[in-house]
Design an enzyme around this catalytic site. Structure first.
Site, short mmCIF file in Angstrom:
data_model
loop_
_atom_site.label_atom_id
_atom_site.label_comp_id
_atom_site.label_asym_id
_atom_site.label_seq_id
_atom_site.Cartn_x
_atom_site.Cartn_y
_atom_site.Cartn_z
N GLU A 51 -83.18 47.08 -65.50
CA GLU A 51 -82.18 48.12 -65.44
C GLU A 51 -81.14 48.06 -66.35
O GLU A 51 -80.43 46.84 -66.22
CB GLU A 51 -81.80 48.30 -63.74
CG GLU A 51 -80.62 49.38 -63.62
CD GLU A 51 -81.20 50.87 -64.17
OE1 GLU A 51 -81.90 51.33 -63.72
OE2 GLU A 51 -80.17 51.18 -65.04
N SER A 67 -79.07 66.84 -55.66
CA SER A 67 -78.74 67.54 -54.48
C SER A 67 -78.99 66.69 -53.02
O SER A 67 -78.50 67.08 -52.02
CB SER A 67 -79.56 69.10 -54.13
OG SER A 67 -79.37 69.63 -55.39
N HIS A 113 -87.46 67.99 -49.97
CA HIS A 113 -88.21 69.15 -50.26
C HIS A 113 -89.28 69.45 -49.22
O HIS A 113 -89.87 68.54 -48.65
CB HIS A 113 -88.47 69.30 -51.57
CG HIS A 113 -87.51 69.40 -52.53
ND1 HIS A 113 -86.81 70.63 -52.63
CD2 HIS A 113 -86.79 68.74 -53.50
CE1 HIS A 113 -85.69 70.74 -53.56
NE2 HIS A 113 -85.84 69.64 -53.91
N ARG A 117 -81.46 65.85 -66.01
CA ARG A 117 -83.09 66.02 -65.47
C ARG A 117 -83.86 65.75 -66.48
O ARG A 117 -83.65 65.92 -67.53
CB ARG A 117 -83.34 67.74 -65.16
CG ARG A 117 -82.61 68.35 -64.13
CD ARG A 117 -82.92 69.66 -64.06
NE ARG A 117 -82.26 70.69 -63.00
CZ ARG A 117 -81.21 71.12 -63.19
NH1 ARG A 117 -80.76 71.05 -64.51
NH2 ARG A 117 -80.56 72.09 -62.38
N CYS A 170 -59.81 52.78 -45.76
CA CYS A 170 -60.16 53.92 -46.49
C CYS A 170 -59.65 55.16 -45.34
O CYS A 170 -60.61 55.18 -44.35
CB CYS A 170 -61.36 54.18 -47.22
SG CYS A 170 -61.76 56.05 -47.63
N CYS A 172 -59.68 58.49 -45.44
CA CYS A 172 -60.35 59.62 -45.63
C CYS A 172 -61.74 59.59 -44.94
O CYS A 172 -62.27 60.42 -44.28
CB CYS A 172 -60.30 60.14 -46.92
SG CYS A 172 -58.88 60.50 -47.63
N CYS A 214 -59.11 62.07 -51.21
CA CYS A 214 -57.97 61.86 -52.08
C CYS A 214 -58.34 60.72 -52.91
O CYS A 214 -57.69 60.10 -53.76
CB CYS A 214 -56.95 60.98 -51.10
SG CYS A 214 -57.38 59.13 -50.63
N CYS A 225 -56.99 54.03 -50.65
CA CYS A 225 -57.78 52.80 -50.56
C CYS A 225 -57.99 51.99 -51.90
O CYS A 225 -58.16 50.86 -51.69
CB CYS A 225 -59.17 53.22 -50.13
SG CYS A 225 -59.97 54.62 -50.92
#
Lengths: 417, 130, 501
Positions: free
Chosen positions: C44, C58, C62, C323, C420, C422, C457, C462
């Site tokens: 990678e 997203s 599906h 994409r 953290c 939030c 934030c 954090c």
């Protein structure tokens, strides 16, 4: 394994910055059993990293640095017998006065007869203002950069552009210049600076740092680390002037683009918030829509000086103590209070409600635009109940005025002519 | 007659000073308008003759719960001397604990002005290196 | 040659399989293969897994609506969703079958909804219903439409959690990950094939090219007739969790009359945020993951037309993903997945053009590739479940019950220290993320694993806590802090030197 601890106090203060410290000390002096909870190891809130001076002129008649100013209020709180719980975060608050507090090794419930919200504020981020570009390293809000520099002992970059001419950005321009960085420019979208003239002078003019008014950053260059920014001119309506772009090379972008009261806890407790201030809607006694829950300091509305945040904290602390003692603290009820509105030329006014019959109230407010000599008036129907003459007014400066409301029957409007 | 408009930096009021003077600026020759307190007059004279500034910065702490202590010049010093103060402060390492008011450097460059601690740093227990 | 034990591969041995690309497809392959007795090496180029399109989409499971029946997209979507949910159950990765509404703004768009339903039925999508505006409003208040297609089987999943979880469990079961190794070339060897990178060469009996947007170019190094890919950027906006309180299911616009494409969706996330997007723009640079102002404005405008009360002041961030399109800008539309074998030895398998529904399809693609390999390879025995090391995705502390939180704090006091605000992330969660088996030490890597700095934030509280912990308790120097690797340093050094210690 220990049972969850549940203690009961008269007044719980959430946040140990200037407002919370002052509220806690005032409540304790008024006879309440007070617990102050703060998430940091050291009390003082944001003041611990504000190592510049300018604090304490009104509170003590001295010019102090942030940590020195905080120290005064810490001593007051300790001296008044406030119990302190540091390194502890309040994760939950219920409308009936139950706080869930979390720290290393313990989650505790605290029951408080009255709670003072003094959590302060957070900074507006790049994501919120949607600056185009990739997400390279080197983009920081000015407050985070201040922590990294003054507490973390980290050098964040070598050539800096600062977006936003508020005081935090100006102070950091000077701080970073003092520490050997090159501050290429301060960029401000409005046609006037948002910070104090004093800071324009001692932070920018002293170091020949250019200030570009009516400009903003329209793109961040660089994929992995900031390489530069694209800057464009903006008109009075906030529209970019295409063709006016220029590039500034830099490896760091600091954002000083606004502060937002940190009211997540308040929301979950059902506290009604004012859309303009993003803080709670409060009475002249600083009580919110939830009985027994009070608010003060930057979590209520963004202050310009810590001195005022502390003073406001004192007022809220006194009210909270009185409430905890079973004293009559009037509630945020439409039919029992007059509503305070921001009229022409005024952006907001706090408190937003004044109980009928209250003799005198101190209002905090900000104007919408800078102007020269002006008069701010508080009007009830046809009667002027308060007036403030100013040599100059600026949205960056929070103004305060006393209003006489003993006879007030109708709602009150604050206007800046 | 010389004139200048300047912003006083001594406190957050930031009074806009309209300054006029004849010849050398001093208490006799100067007229200052716009100041809310008498310090503004001194400020105007200083600013025209030898601008003064307060330095606020950090120094390293050894063995403390924080890596840095914040410090300040105990009084304003000549703006030109600021860099010398910074240079002298850079190698300084305080040993924790440090208390507000502790003198870090005395009378730097014969200015008569000390540098003092403005944020207390407690001693770290256990590990002795930061 | 048959391996009987799951041995970790080192670069000078010949692995059974080398996988190029640790996105969701590469990670799915690694995970599935880690359940068999074989040696696997993953190559990678970034310093973490799942950093490119796999983290920037997203997050949708599906239903199988939008693909030509008999296409690989349809086939792998339908098989993939079942496998994905099963694997998420195995790995404790959060997902939800929350359903989707495809909404028609005008009556002219209703036939498009009917066409989608027909295509879905052909693919085996269950329980779809064409509903009127009132029924749509009952399912999802606030949405403006004249009619909608309700697709109950559509879901959401955290795409980076899924990718990371698969990769980490594969790693603790013997799969070797070479992070920061950029594959330049694949070539045939006597043992099978080799992948050359500036950091080293990996030889294997089989090579699977799952290099995403780079798969076409990489395939061409060994197979000059392999097709290329066209980068097409999709920008998104992220909304605060407060917006997520009002959105219970995905909402897509109906296919515009006379066009193709998915349009700008509103998608809730498993964390409670809302995503707006994606946009759709062909670009020349395969790494152009930057957002533009015009697109952000357009996303908000299109989203608001579906959800008029959309709280646009709750935007907290933006991101962009690329994409891997097989179709050119002139052609537009979608091409099918291409699974292409290197024609000579057949030992190199290229996965080209894995765009939507790539996330959903990834486990099925992995399953298929392994089946293909096992046609000619001698069987690799499954690893008995008792011998498997588990590394489940950790529960989110913030989502546990009060009792469970108290129990965990008693077990591990660092769960009481919330770093953290939030996202409610505890120090224990942060340390667990820091100690990940892939050795990822980037701020982005830690962020994806524990959510710290992903809140509204953006690290205001954090980031200082994280810097404090890493400097004070783990001895990090400022230079060690990077966003995503050595090219993205967070700092340039110390302010005041500490070499007196």
């Amino acid at each position: 394994m220990s049972e969850p601890v549940c203690s009961t106090v008269d007044v719980a203060v959430i946040g140990g910055g200037p407002a919370g410290l002052a509220a806690a000390a005032a409540a304790a002096r008024a006879g309440a059993n007070v617990l102050l909870i703060d998430r940091n190891p050291q009390l003082g809130g944001i003041l611990n990293q504000c190592i510049h001076d300018g604090f304490g002129l009104h509170a003590f008649g001295e010019v102090l640095t942030g940590p020195e100013f905080a120290d005064r209020y810490v001593r007051q709180a300790i001296g008044a017998g406030v119990r302190l719980r540091t390194r502890t975060l309040v994760t939950g608050l219920s409308a009936d006065g139950e706080l869930v507090c979390s720290r290393y090794g313990a989650r505790e419930t605290v029951r408080a007869k009255a709670t003072v919200l003094a959590m302060g504020c957070r900074e507006r981020t790049r994501g919120m203002i949607r600056i185009p570009g990739a997400r390279p390293a080197g983009v920081y809000t000015a407050g985070t950069a201040q922590w990294l520099t003054n507490i973390g002992n980290v050098r964040i970059g070598r050539r800096i552009v600062i977006l936003g001419s508020g005081d935090i950005g100006l102070i950091m321009a000077r701080r970073l210049t003092w520490e050997g960085a090159e501050v290429a420019a301060v960029i401000e979208k409005l046609p006037y600076p948002s910070g104090l003239p004093r800071n324009i002078n001692q932070c920018l003019l002293d170091y020949d740092i250019p200030l570009h008014l009516s400009h903003s950053v329209t793109c961040i260059q660089g994929r992995n680390r900031v390489q530069g920014v694209t800057v464009s001119r903006f008109d009075e309506n906030g529209h970019a002037d295409s063709g006016s772009e220029f590039e500034l090379t830099c490896d760091t972008l600091l954002l000083s683009v606004g502060l937002i009261p940190e009211n997540e806890l308040s929301r979950h407790a059902g506290v009604a918030l004012d859309r303009t201030t993003s803080g709670a809607d409060v009475t002249d006694e600083y009580m919110t829509s939830v009985p027994g829950v009070f608010s003060c300091g930057n979590v209520l509305h963004i202050h310009d000086l810590a001195d005022w945040a502390a003073e406001e904290g004192e007022r809220a602390g006194v009210s909270a103590a009185r409430y905890a003692d079973g004293g009559v603290v009037r509630q945020l009820q439409d039919n029992a209070s007059i509503v305070v509105r921001a009229g022409a030329g005024v952006r907001y006014v706090v408190p937003q409600r004044i109980q009928r019959g209250v003799e005198e109230v101190l209002l905090s407010l900000r104007v919408t635009a800078p102007r020269g000599p002006t008069t701010i008036r508080a009007v009830c129907g046809n009667t002027i109940v308060g007036e403030l003459r100013l040599r100059k007014a600026h949205p960056a400066t929070m103004e305060q005025m006393s209003v006489r409301t003993a006879e007030a029957a109708k709602d009150l409007e604050v206007i800046c002519e | 007659m010389s004139e200048r408009i300047m912003t006083c930096i001594l406190c957050p009021n930031g009074c806009e000073l309209h300054v006029a003077w004849n010849g050398e600026p001093n208490e006799q020759s100067i007229a200052v308008d716009g100041n809310l307190c008498p310090k503004g007059i001194t400020y105007a004279i200083d600013e025209l003759t030898h601008p003064m500034r307060t330095l606020t910065t950090s120094v390293r702490v050894r063995g403390g719960v924080q890596r840095l202590a914040s410090v300040k010049t105990a009084a304003p010093v000549s703006r030109d001397a600021i860099e010398a103060f910074r240079d002298q402060l850079r190698p300084v390492v305080l040993d924790a604990p440090a208390a507000i008011g502790d003198v870090v450097l005395e009378n730097v460059k014969d200015t008569g002005v000390d540098v003092v601690v403005t944020r207390a740093v407690a001693r770290r227990c256990g590990k002795d290196s930061a | 040659m048959n391996r009987t034990s799951n041995t970790q591969h080192t670069a000078n041995q010949v692995a059974d399989i080398a996988i190029v690309g640790a996105g969701v497809v590469g990670a799915s392959l690694a995970y599935a293969l880690s359940k068999l007795h074989c040696s696997v090496a993953v190559i990678e180029k970034e310093h973490d897994v799942g950093t490119a399109a796999s983290a920037r989409n997203s997050g949708v499971i599906h239903a199988g609506l939008n693909y030509a029946p008999e296409s690989l997209r349809a086939r792998f979507c339908m098989r993939g969703r079942d496998l994905l949910m099963a694997w998420c159950d195995e790995l404790n990765v959060p997902y939800a079958v929350c359903g989707k509404l495809i909404v028609a703004a005008r009556n002219e768009e209703i036939p498009g909804l009917e066409r989608l339903r027909t295509m879905g039925e052909a693919n085996g999508v269950p329980d779809m219903a064409l509903i009127d505006a009132d029924a749509a409003a009952r399912l999802q208040p606030g949405i403006h439409c004249v009619a909608a297609l309700h697709v109950p089987s559509s879901g959401i999943v955290s795409p980076y959690a899924f990718t990371v979880a698969m990769a980490e469990e594969a790693a603790v079961n013997g799969v070797t990950f070479h992070l920061g190794w950029e594959a330049k070339r694949i070539r045939v060897t006597e043992n099978g094939a080799a992948v050359d990178t500036p950091q080293g060469t990996v030889s294997a009996r089989w090579v699977v090219n799952a290099a995403g947007i780079h798969a076409g170019r990489l395939a061409q190094t060994i197979d000059p007739d392999a097709p290329g890919l066209y980068p097409c950027v999709g920008e998104y906006l992220i909304l605060d969790k407060q917006a997520g309180e009002s959105l219970g299911m995905s909402v897509y616009p109906a296919p515009p009359v006379g066009g193709a494409g998915l349009g700008v969706h509103l998608t809730p996330t498993t964390e409670g945020n809302v995503l707006l997007g994606p946009s759709d723009e062909y670009v020349s640079d395969p790494e152009r993951t930057s957002c533009t102002g015009k697109t952000a404005d357009r996303l908000l405008a299109e989203a608001k037309s579906m959800w008029p009360d959309l709280p646009t002041n709750l935007v907290i961030g933006a991101y962009a993903g690329i994409r891997s399109k097989r179709t050119s800008p002139q052609e537009g539309g979608f091409g099918d997945f291409l699974i292409r074998r290197e024609p000579g030895t057949q030992r190199v398998i290229h996965l080209i053009g894995i765009e939507s529904p790539g996330l959903t399809a990834a486990p099925a693609i992995a399953e298929y590739v392994i089946e293909e390999i096992l046609r000619t390879e001698e069987a690799w025995e499954p690893v008995p479940p008792a011998d498997r090391v588990r590394r489940p995705w950790p529960d989110r502390f913030d989502e546990l019950s009060e009792d469970e939180k108290a129990r965990r704090v008693a077990e591990d006091p660092d769960h009481g220290d919330i770093i953290c605000r939030c996202e409610g992330v505890t120090k224990a969660e942060f340390l667990h993320a820091l100690g990940n088996p892939l050795g990822v030490r980037t701020l982005s890597g830690i962020k994806y694993r524990c959510r710290a700095t992903m809140g509204r934030c953006s690290g205001g509280y954090c980031l200082p806590r994280i810097v404090e912990i890493l400097q004070d308790e783990h001895g990090w120097t400022p230079e060690q802090f990077t966003v995503r690797g050595p090219d993205s340093p967070s700092f340039v050094g110390r302010l005041l030197e500490e070499n007196h210690e």
